[in-house]
Motif scaffolding. Structure first.
Motif, PDB file in Angstrom:
ATOM      1  N   LEU A 107       3.127  -8.688   4.732  1.00 38.89           N
ATOM      2  CA  LEU A 107       2.390  -8.767   3.476  1.00 38.89           C
ATOM      3  C   LEU A 107       2.644 -10.067   2.724  1.00 38.89           C
ATOM      4  CD1 LEU A 107       2.902  -5.092   2.244  1.00 38.89           C
ATOM      5  CD2 LEU A 107       0.810  -6.089   3.169  1.00 38.89           C
TER       6      LEU A 107
ATOM      7  N   PRO B 114       0.813  -1.219   0.000  1.00 34.39           N
ATOM      8  CA  PRO B 114       0.000   0.000   0.000  1.00 34.39           C
ATOM      9  C   PRO B 114       0.841   1.261   0.000  1.00 34.39           C
ATOM     10  CG  PRO B 114      -0.029  -1.036   2.164  1.00 34.39           C
ATOM     11  CD  PRO B 114       0.641  -2.000   1.240  1.00 34.39           C
TER      12      PRO B 114
ATOM     13  N   LYS C   3      10.432  -0.521   2.387  1.00 32.42           N
ATOM     14  CA  LYS C   3       9.058  -0.509   2.882  1.00 32.42           C
ATOM     15  C   LYS C   3       8.484  -1.921   2.892  1.00 32.42           C
ATOM     16  CE  LYS C   3       4.583   1.733   2.681  1.00 32.42           C
ATOM     17  NZ  LYS C   3       3.735   2.805   2.096  1.00 32.42           N
TER      18      LYS C   3
ATOM     19  N   GLY D 266       1.711   0.378  11.684  1.00 37.56           N
ATOM     20  CA  GLY D 266       2.303   1.526  11.021  1.00 37.56           C
ATOM     21  C   GLY D 266       3.766   1.723  11.377  1.00 37.56           C
TER      22      GLY D 266
ATOM     23  N   ASP E  49       5.022  -2.400   8.858  1.00 34.81           N
ATOM     24  CA  ASP E  49       3.935  -3.198   9.424  1.00 34.81           C
ATOM     25  C   ASP E  49       2.634  -2.445   9.195  1.00 34.81           C
ATOM     26  OD1 ASP E  49       2.050  -4.524  10.922  1.00 34.81           O
ATOM     27  OD2 ASP E  49       3.321  -4.753  12.694  1.00 34.81           O
ATOM     28  N   PRO E  50       1.777  -2.905   8.285  1.00 31.41           N
ATOM     29  CA  PRO E  50       0.553  -2.141   7.959  1.00 31.41           C
ATOM     30  C   PRO E  50      -0.446  -2.088   9.102  1.00 31.41           C
ATOM     31  CG  PRO E  50       0.550  -4.267   6.841  1.00 31.41           C
ATOM     32  CD  PRO E  50       1.887  -4.130   7.481  1.00 31.41           C
TER      33      PRO E  50
END
Length: 449
Positions: free
Chosen positions: A363, A189, A315, A324, A320-321
């Motif tokens: 991811l 993302p 990234k 954050g 870490d989505p």
């Protein structure tokens, strides 16, 4: 910014435990240096196997010289052991191609020198403060020297790959990739993330400081490009079609008649390669290795993709989505284990693409650490706010468009010498290093919500 907080593993150690940690790291690096140099006879140690590399005996004594300069003399304040060696083993004074002609220490003398230096360095470790100076804070100088030795161990491993003769290095096979379907690509993302570090105690100057970078959404391969995939590029005329290559890459390919990865050989029954003296069929499921930046770039163009930028690579490896936060490693903040990554010459080849599921990013991107260094499309430069430390020659003198950034380490990289922020760099023509790549692309219409 959302970086790993200032409480990493080293910062949580007492002075006594930190000294023990340093001693262990130094010992592991030295054991590897000894194994790489004891594997061959004295004639092999002093021979120059390639103009691209130093004789192994030069690397060994250079390791000792740097340890003497920084740990014995600077941190320890001790009298010089061999000041006459300073210029001889200064990497900036003599090119690799010329080092064989220098009055180098012989194998026995080099071994005796590094042993004496190590004895004094360990004595310094017992007495030196672990704070007070930037060089000694959290034992930085000891960490720098440990990483330096492991980096030269990988260089010596590359020299072993270039030597001719019977195999002298041996290691168990890496794990196979688990069965079952996995995604070939993932969408990373878009948005801001924290790149680099101001918190990692042993991070080197070019990894600093932490800074926010806005990276648009992109799609990344979940594994490095394999030998089997690369063979499709060969079969599809990839080395014959100028349109896939940059002008510089095509000129280099033509001048040197490059038609396949280095160490590959075409035989009547297919493609074979030579690996540390062993001739074997090219393993289709392993990441391709010993390819230059130009070859990686041409493959990506042929595949309708591109190489990731350095910021995209980091990234994918650290972001870490959910939280954050930028992690130390793709799997989290803990140090790498045998379950996470193929590092430290534990195996003498990359593992199959898709191996090490415990080391994947949130991811689902695998093998970002270990197996093969990965070319990125980014020129080597300093981050905003960069400051050279403790000497300009570590990285600042290399900044500019001549060098491309590589990320992630290889099967020959010591665990202490790689992390999510670690940056390597080399000329785009280099093929003797353990380098491969993975591809990226911009999202297609409808792929980003």
């Amino acid at each position: 910014m959302s970086e790993t907080p200032e409480s990493g593993p080293l910062l949580e150690l007492s002075s006594q435990d930190l000294r023990a940690h340093v001693a262990g790291a130094l010992t592991r690096a030295r054991a590897r240096s000894v194994a790489l140099t004891d594997a061959v006879d004295d004639e092999d140690l002093i021979r120059q196997h390639s103009k691209l590399m130093s004789p192994l005996v030069w690397d060994l004594a250079h390791i000792g010289s740097q340890e003497e300069l920084w740990l014995v003399r600077d941190v320890g304040g001790r009298e010089p052991l061999r000041p006459d060696l300073d210029d001889l083993y200064d990497a900036f004074q003599h090119s690799r191609a010329d080092r064989r002609a220098l009055p180098l220490l012989g194998p026995a003398e080099a071994r005796a020198y590094v042993r004496e230096v190590r004895e004094k360095a360990l004595d310094v470790l017992e007495k030196a403060p672990m704070s007070g100076r930037r060089l000694t804070e959290s034992a930085f100088a000891f960490g720098m020297i440990t990483q330096h030795e492991q980096q030269h161990d990988e260089t010596m491993l590359a020299t072993h790959q270039l030597r001719r003769g019977e195999p002298v290095l041996h290691a168990p096979e890496p794990p196979h990739a688990p069965s079952g379907r996995r995604l070939a690509e993932v969408l990373v993302p878009g948005g801001r993330f924290t790149m680099g570090t101001s918190a990692e105690p042993w991070a080197l100057d070019n990894e600093r400081p932490a800074h926010e970078v806005d990276v648009p959404a992109f799609v990344l391969d979940t594994t490095p490009v394999t030998c089997g995939e690369y063979l499709e590029f060969l079969a599809g005329g990839g080395y014959a079609e100028q349109r896939f290559w940059s002008a510089a890459g095509w000129a280099y390919r033509q001048e040197h008649d490059i038609t396949a990865p280095r160490f590959w050989h075409r035989e009547p029954d297919g493609w074979w390669r030579t690996r540390f003296g062993v001739r074997e069929p090219v393993p289709l499921r392993e990441p391709v290795v010993h390819v230059s930046y130009y070859e990686a770039e041409a493959y990506a163009n042929w595949a309708g993709k591109r190489l990731p930028t350095e910021a995209e690579w980091e990234k994918a490896a650290r972001f870490d989505p959910v939280s954050g936060r930028s992690r130390r490693f793709p799997w989290g903040d803990e140090e790498p284990t045998e379950a996470h990554a193929n590092l430290g010459q534990r195996h003498l080849r990359p593992a199959e693409a898709g191996a090490y599921p415990a080391g994947q990013s949130p991811l689902g991107v695998r093998q970002l650490i270990g197996d093969v260094w990965e070319w990125t499309s980014t020129d080597f430069h300093g981050y905003p706010g960069f400051g050279a430390f403790p000497y300009r020659e570590y990285s600042e003198v290399f900044f500019g468009p001549e060098y491309k950034v590589l990320r992630g380490g290889s099967f020959g990289t010591g665990a202490v010498a790689v992390r999510g922020t670690f940056r390597n760099w080399d000329y785009p023509i280099r093929r003797q290093i353990f380098a491969g790549f993975r591809c990226a692309r911009d999202p297609r219409p409808g792929e980003v919500a």
